[in-house]
Enzyme design. Sequence first.
Site, short mmCIF file in Angstrom:
data_model
loop_
_atom_site.label_atom_id
_atom_site.label_comp_id
_atom_site.label_asym_id
_atom_site.label_seq_id
_atom_site.Cartn_x
_atom_site.Cartn_y
_atom_site.Cartn_z
N TRP A 9 0.84 -1.20 0.00
CA TRP A 9 0.00 0.00 0.00
C TRP A 9 0.88 1.24 0.00
CZ3 TRP A 9 -1.08 -4.22 3.26
CH2 TRP A 9 -2.21 -4.96 2.90
N GLN B 41 -13.59 1.60 -1.37
CA GLN B 41 -13.64 0.18 -1.04
C GLN B 41 -14.88 -0.08 -0.18
OE1 GLN B 41 -9.97 -0.96 0.93
NE2 GLN B 41 -8.96 -1.38 -1.03
N VAL C 114 -5.25 -11.61 7.53
CA VAL C 114 -6.12 -12.79 7.40
C VAL C 114 -5.28 -14.05 7.24
CG1 VAL C 114 -8.20 -11.65 6.48
CG2 VAL C 114 -6.36 -12.32 4.92
N ALA D 276 -13.25 -11.67 6.74
CA ALA D 276 -13.24 -10.27 6.31
C ALA D 276 -13.02 -10.25 4.80
CB ALA D 276 -12.12 -9.51 7.02
C1 FA5 Z 1 -6.86 -4.43 0.34
O1 FA5 Z 1 -6.92 -3.19 0.29
C2 FA5 Z 1 -7.31 -5.21 1.51
N1 FA5 Z 1 -7.60 -4.32 2.59
C3 FA5 Z 1 -8.51 -6.06 1.13
C4 FA5 Z 1 -8.85 -7.09 2.16
C5 FA5 Z 1 -9.77 -6.81 3.14
C6 FA5 Z 1 -8.25 -8.36 2.17
C7 FA5 Z 1 -10.11 -7.73 4.11
C8 FA5 Z 1 -8.57 -9.29 3.10
C9 FA5 Z 1 -9.52 -8.98 4.08
P1 FA5 Z 1 -6.06 -4.59 -2.13
O2 FA5 Z 1 -4.91 -3.66 -2.03
O3 FA5 Z 1 -5.90 -5.74 -3.04
O4 FA5 Z 1 -6.52 -5.16 -0.74
O5 FA5 Z 1 -7.33 -3.72 -2.62
C10 FA5 Z 1 -8.63 -4.27 -2.63
C11 FA5 Z 1 -9.34 -3.91 -3.95
O6 FA5 Z 1 -9.25 -2.50 -4.17
C12 FA5 Z 1 -8.67 -4.52 -5.17
O7 FA5 Z 1 -9.18 -5.81 -5.41
C13 FA5 Z 1 -9.09 -3.57 -6.25
O8 FA5 Z 1 -10.40 -3.89 -6.71
C14 FA5 Z 1 -9.17 -2.24 -5.55
N2 FA5 Z 1 -7.99 -1.40 -5.83
C15 FA5 Z 1 -6.73 -1.53 -5.35
N3 FA5 Z 1 -5.94 -0.54 -5.78
C16 FA5 Z 1 -6.70 0.26 -6.56
C17 FA5 Z 1 -6.47 1.48 -7.28
N4 FA5 Z 1 -5.30 2.09 -7.27
N5 FA5 Z 1 -7.51 2.03 -7.96
C18 FA5 Z 1 -8.71 1.43 -7.94
N6 FA5 Z 1 -9.01 0.30 -7.28
C19 FA5 Z 1 -8.02 -0.29 -6.58
#
Ligand code: FA5
Length: 346
Positions: free
Chosen positions: A156, A217, A260, A314
């Site tokens: 992140w 999100q 998780v 989650a």
């Molecule tokens: C997370 O942010 C985790 N917090 C998700 C999670 C929650 C996992 C709870 C397990 C349990 P990630 O970085 O992959 O995960 O982002 C989640 C979703 O946000 C991605 O699948 C995607 O759909 C969206 N996303 C990520 N980065 C971007 C971006 N820069 N622009 C738009 N959508 C994005």
Amino acid sequence: MLAELDSLKATALAELGRLQDAKALEDWRIRYLGRKGTVTQALRGLSALPLEERRALGVAANALKALLEEGYAQRLQALRKAELSARLRREALDLTLPGRPPALGRLHPTTQMLRQICGVFASMGFQVVEGPEVEWDYYNFEALNIPADHPARDMWDTLWIDGADPQGQRARLLRTHTSPMQIRVMEQTRPPVRVVVPGKVYRYEATDATHESMFHQVEGLAVDEGITFADLKGTLYEFAKALFGVERKVRFRCDYFPFVEPGVEMAIDCFACAGKGCRLCSGTGWIEIMGAGMVHPEVLRRVSYDPERYTGFAFGLGLERIAMLKWGIDDIRLFYANDLRFLRQF
Ligand code: FA5
């Protein structure tokens, strides 16, 4: 005297015929029929005449008076009529002109999608809660099992509020995901917990067709005694069917998120090509829609939940990505470019 009355009649009637407006008509009436008007004077003058003459002239003068009064009334009516039709012409409304429609606002596609997603989870008994966008390092990382210097922080790219070199858990940042709300909710409630958390998140990233630096999100969290991975699968399967159709298949594959264990990524079979492989799914037949997993025991311990007694799942999905899939939008940057040609399509 009779001849005088005749000529008076001829002049008065000729003048009357030429009058074009109410003011001139009124002047005419005063001139001939008013208290000092010509006809009135003539009638008054009769009293000085001998009886015989008076009688004959009286009849003629009264007849003239009646004639002029009648002429006056007719002319007045004609002028009023003409004036009315001129006014009607002047003030005419063209009822065939199309009206001007009032500009109606509408909900932004993000808001529509957010309500739809929250609606699906609300129908399964999830409560909708919101949390702060400016967050402590502690909630965004530390309590989620991502200590400082943990390599997972690289997942992140963070926008720090207090400068680029944050010091410890009290450093402030723009939340990079909605997961910090897992901690905030569990800190404030005892199980059972069932919430979804929609909201804005921020990442220090270059934008492209599928990445924005601000996007939304929806986090989900369920914790209770006896919650298993089957509950996670069932819930997310129901969600996918509600949003993308009953014939959807879902696929879970291992993924890594420090908060998780086990962690998964969930994909649905591509609804554009029914899993055969196309441009939308990059030829794979599957479209990834979210990250999920069983809440890590370390995270439960952090909020004083006994991991021997409670378990939970989650998930976190990217709202714009889901909207892009659902509505066939090929560039995420369209959402916040404020181009009405795009926004009016929803
Ligand atoms: C997370 O942010 C985790 N917090 C998700 C999670 C929650 C996992 C709870 C397990 C349990 P990630 O970085 O992959 O995960 O982002 C989640 C979703 O946000 C991605 O699948 C995607 O759909 C969206 N996303 C990520 N980065 C971007 C971006 N820069 N622009 C738009 N959508 C994005």
